[in-house]
Motif scaffolding. Structure first.
Motif, PDB file in Angstrom:
ATOM      1  N   LYS A  72       0.877  -1.135   0.199  1.00  0.00           N
ATOM      2  CA  LYS A  72       0.163   0.069   0.024  1.00  0.00           C
ATOM      3  C   LYS A  72       0.946   1.405  -0.004  1.00  0.00           C
ATOM      4  O   LYS A  72       1.688   1.327   0.960  1.00  0.00           O
ATOM      5  N   VAL A  73       0.788   2.041  -0.957  1.00  0.00           N
ATOM      6  CA  VAL A  73       1.627   3.256  -1.189  1.00  0.00           C
ATOM      7  C   VAL A  73       0.607   4.368  -1.363  1.00  0.00           C
ATOM      8  O   VAL A  73      -0.348   4.509  -1.987  1.00  0.00           O
ATOM      9  N   ARG A  74       1.172   5.366  -0.771  1.00  0.00           N
ATOM     10  CA  ARG A  74       0.526   6.827  -0.750  1.00  0.00           C
ATOM     11  C   ARG A  74       1.362   7.700  -1.216  1.00  0.00           C
ATOM     12  O   ARG A  74       2.559   7.947  -0.607  1.00  0.00           O
ATOM     13  N   ILE A  75       1.295   8.681  -2.172  1.00  0.00           N
ATOM     14  CA  ILE A  75       1.964   9.686  -2.650  1.00  0.00           C
ATOM     15  C   ILE A  75       1.399  11.041  -2.635  1.00  0.00           C
ATOM     16  O   ILE A  75       0.042  11.273  -3.081  1.00  0.00           O
ATOM     17  N   PHE A  76       1.739  11.851  -1.853  1.00  0.00           N
ATOM     18  CA  PHE A  76       1.509  13.300  -1.934  1.00  0.00           C
ATOM     19  C   PHE A  76       2.426  14.107  -2.834  1.00  0.00           C
ATOM     20  O   PHE A  76       3.534  14.361  -2.688  1.00  0.00           O
ATOM     21  N   GLU A  77       1.767  14.799  -3.714  1.00  0.00           N
ATOM     22  CA  GLU A  77       2.511  15.430  -4.749  1.00  0.00           C
ATOM     23  C   GLU A  77       2.815  16.866  -4.366  1.00  0.00           C
ATOM     24  O   GLU A  77       4.182  17.255  -4.619  1.00  0.00           O
ATOM     25  N   LYS A  78       2.196  17.363  -3.299  1.00  0.00           N
ATOM     26  CA  LYS A  78       2.462  18.923  -2.826  1.00  0.00           C
ATOM     27  C   LYS A  78       1.756  18.837  -1.507  1.00  0.00           C
ATOM     28  O   LYS A  78       0.792  18.146  -1.132  1.00  0.00           O
ATOM     29  N   PRO A  79       2.088  19.918  -0.838  1.00  0.00           N
ATOM     30  CA  PRO A  79       1.372  20.120   0.542  1.00  0.00           C
ATOM     31  C   PRO A  79       0.134  20.681   0.358  1.00  0.00           C
ATOM     32  O   PRO A  79      -0.092  21.875   0.007  1.00  0.00           O
ATOM     33  N   ASP A  80      -0.821  19.951   0.353  1.00  0.00           N
ATOM     34  CA  ASP A  80      -2.350  20.384   0.213  1.00  0.00           C
ATOM     35  C   ASP A  80      -3.078  19.947   1.532  1.00  0.00           C
ATOM     36  O   ASP A  80      -2.537  19.573   2.625  1.00  0.00           O
ATOM     37  N   ARG A  81      -4.337  20.041   1.326  1.00  0.00           N
ATOM     38  CA  ARG A  81      -5.374  20.066   2.616  1.00  0.00           C
ATOM     39  C   ARG A  81      -5.102  18.460   3.110  1.00  0.00           C
ATOM     40  O   ARG A  81      -5.234  18.174   4.447  1.00  0.00           O
ATOM     41  N   GLN A 130      -5.962  30.158   5.103  1.00  0.00           N
ATOM     42  CA  GLN A 130      -4.785  30.687   5.289  1.00  0.00           C
ATOM     43  C   GLN A 130      -3.490  29.580   5.349  1.00  0.00           C
ATOM     44  O   GLN A 130      -2.373  30.036   4.858  1.00  0.00           O
ATOM     45  N   LEU A 131      -3.774  28.560   5.973  1.00  0.00           N
ATOM     46  CA  LEU A 131      -2.740  27.368   6.129  1.00  0.00           C
ATOM     47  C   LEU A 131      -2.536  26.851   4.453  1.00  0.00           C
ATOM     48  O   LEU A 131      -1.185  26.982   4.361  1.00  0.00           O
ATOM     49  N   LEU A 132      -3.261  26.556   3.944  1.00  0.00           N
ATOM     50  CA  LEU A 132      -3.060  26.300   2.610  1.00  0.00           C
ATOM     51  C   LEU A 132      -2.267  27.338   1.645  1.00  0.00           C
ATOM     52  O   LEU A 132      -1.571  27.096   0.710  1.00  0.00           O
TER      53      LEU A 132
END
Length: 158
Positions: A72-81, A130-132
């Protein structure tokens, strides 16, 4: 691809039991594909815990993992929500850990600046919008997280 682990000693055998909890993607073994980032981590770790800054390199084939491993692999391409909520869950000492069942997670590092933003959001000093917005201005670095013995078998020490 080549992945690097920066520490205060060479890593001959990876022991997941020695890994610390409450990090960005949980308790596991972390690497990066950015050699300079690993060197900075090695220097920091050596300062904190004594020893010599040391890089250990591993070969990793993500295409092979995705094609045939059954992990099981999870890939986050960028810092998002989604990434922010994932990191906050893993860093939360009040959340039952592990809070996910991924073998491998790949994505941005929540460096000190990003960690501060996450704290401000959790403590309701800034909104999610604001965080995003602030995350889009952050310098993004990468991390590869290995959470299981099966996942570790995908690493070949160089």
């Amino acid at each position: 691809m080549i992945l690097y682990h920066g520490s205060n000693m060479a890593i001959d055998t990876i022991d997941l039991d020695k890994c610390r909890p409450y990090k960005d993607f949980g308790k596991g073994f972390y690497l990066t594909d950015i050699q300079e980032q690993a060197q900075r981590m090695a220097a920091r770790t050596a300062r904190m815990f004594k020893g010599d800054p040391t890089l250990t390199a591993f070969e990793f084939d993500l295409k092979e993992v995705m094609r045939a491993s059954g992990l099981k692999v999870r890939i986050f391409e960028k810092p998002d929500r989604e990434w922010a909520k994932f990191v906050m869950s893993n860093r939360d000492i009040n959340t039952v850990q592990p809070c996910h069942d991924y073998d491998i997670v790949i994505g941005p590092v929540a460096d000190d600046t990003i960690a501060r933003l996450l704290r401000l959001y959790i403590e309701n000093f800034i909104s999610e919008e604001q965080l995003l917005r602030e995350l889009t201005f952050s310098k993004v670095t990468s991390q590869y997280f290995f959470h299981s013995e099966t996942a570790l078998k995908m690493l070949k020490r160089l």
